[in-house]
Design a protein around this motif. Sequence first.
Motif, PDB file in Angstrom:
ATOM      1  N   UNK A  15       0.851  -1.180   0.000  1.00 53.06           N
ATOM      2  CA  UNK A  15       0.000   0.000   0.000  1.00 53.06           C
ATOM      3  C   UNK A  15       0.896   1.241   0.000  1.00 53.06           C
TER       4      UNK A  15
ATOM      5  N   UNK B 137      -3.116   0.430  -3.766  1.00 52.18           N
ATOM      6  CA  UNK B 137      -2.737  -0.876  -3.232  1.00 52.18           C
ATOM      7  C   UNK B 137      -2.472  -1.837  -4.378  1.00 52.18           C
TER       8      UNK B 137
ATOM      9  N   UNK C 121      -4.666   7.593   1.513  1.00 53.94           N
ATOM     10  CA  UNK C 121      -4.370   6.352   0.807  1.00 53.94           C
ATOM     11  C   UNK C 121      -4.214   6.648  -0.678  1.00 53.94           C
TER      12      UNK C 121
ATOM     13  N   UNK D 133      -3.767  -7.000   8.864  1.00 52.91           N
ATOM     14  CA  UNK D 133      -2.954  -6.016   9.558  1.00 52.91           C
ATOM     15  C   UNK D 133      -1.885  -5.492   8.602  1.00 52.91           C
ATOM     16  N   UNK D 134      -1.690  -4.177   8.605  1.00 53.94           N
ATOM     17  CA  UNK D 134      -0.692  -3.566   7.725  1.00 53.94           C
ATOM     18  C   UNK D 134       0.524  -3.139   8.543  1.00 53.94           C
TER      19      UNK D 134
ATOM     20  N   UNK E  89       3.841  -0.750   8.454  1.00 50.69           N
ATOM     21  CA  UNK E  89       4.322   0.443   7.761  1.00 50.69           C
ATOM     22  C   UNK E  89       5.846   0.502   7.730  1.00 50.69           C
ATOM     23  N   UNK E  90       6.365   0.998   6.606  1.00 46.42           N
ATOM     24  CA  UNK E  90       7.777   1.294   6.507  1.00 46.42           C
ATOM     25  C   UNK E  90       8.079   2.639   7.156  1.00 46.42           C
TER      26      UNK E  90
ATOM     27  N   UNK F 113       4.531   6.964   2.778  1.00 38.73           N
ATOM     28  CA  UNK F 113       4.675   5.685   3.472  1.00 38.73           C
ATOM     29  C   UNK F 113       4.274   4.540   2.556  1.00 38.73           C
TER      30      UNK F 113
ATOM     31  N   UNK G 266       0.858   5.443   0.856  1.00 35.01           N
ATOM     32  CA  UNK G 266       0.134   6.513   1.526  1.00 35.01           C
ATOM     33  C   UNK G 266       0.945   7.794   1.430  1.00 35.01           C
TER      34      UNK G 266
ATOM     35  N   UNK H 178      -5.081  -3.357  -6.838  1.00 38.38           N
ATOM     36  CA  UNK H 178      -6.221  -3.902  -6.091  1.00 38.38           C
ATOM     37  C   UNK H 178      -7.200  -2.808  -5.686  1.00 38.38           C
ATOM     38  N   UNK H 179      -6.674  -1.656  -5.287  1.00 39.06           N
ATOM     39  CA  UNK H 179      -7.541  -0.558  -4.864  1.00 39.06           C
ATOM     40  C   UNK H 179      -6.829   0.754  -5.149  1.00 39.06           C
ATOM     41  N   UNK H 180      -7.637   1.760  -5.463  1.00 36.98           N
ATOM     42  CA  UNK H 180      -7.068   3.058  -5.825  1.00 36.98           C
ATOM     43  C   UNK H 180      -7.712   4.129  -4.974  1.00 36.98           C
TER      44      UNK H 180
ATOM     45  N   UNK I 218      -7.365  -6.902   2.308  1.00 31.03           N
ATOM     46  CA  UNK I 218      -8.125  -6.564   3.510  1.00 31.03           C
ATOM     47  C   UNK I 218      -8.915  -7.787   3.954  1.00 31.03           C
TER      48      UNK I 218
END
Lengths: 111, 113
Positions: free
Chosen positions: B33, B48, B45, B101-102, B104-105, B90, B35, B55-57, B98
Amino acid sequence: ILNVEQSPQSLHVQEGDSTNFTCSFPSSNFYALHWYRWETAKSPEALFVMTLNGDEKKKGRISATLNTKEGYSYLYIKGSQPEDSATYLCAFISGTYKYIFGTGTRLKVLA
Amino acid sequence: DSGVTQTPKHLITATGQRVTLRCSPRSGDLSVYWYQQSLDQGLQFLIQYYNGEERAKGNILERFSAQQFPDLHSELNLSSLELGDSALYFCASSAGTEPNEQFFGPGTRLTVL
């Protein structure tokens, strides 16, 4: 327009106090809700992923509940400690995979 | 340390330029993902990818594009940069789609001058 609101915006509590905050989201087209803990100068850290109405999740002294019918989630911290000081962020995910973040609740725990 | 790496940490460039941000997900994670966190907008966001496919925009500008490669790392390309693109970008990864759990970098701080 999808809107996610968190309240309060900020909160100061004394060490040992219990506290809670709210994430309000659209009650229709719900898919999931994420809670994150975000310390200054760090990255968001996942706390909970909530999917079902009536969900209750717990991690140590932190717990969360979910009411998808009325569109809110509560995050509770029991016996707050200074290390709990952070911004707590929720993110609503719709059935069409729209990710909407709240603006966060900034918690400061005073020793 | 979440296991998600992002490079570079900081990037300073000029308006009109093009940059590429790179993300390596946690070992075994299939979703990535992206962000954007800008001062006045909070966390937004962008997009993804799951196992190489979009998958998602979210609110991703047409000047921005992303891809996920066969080794699952991802790149976010930002072109025709404007001052308003200055932000912290990020990347996060999760095991599947989904509602996972995500993780983050550490983020890439982009400054456009």
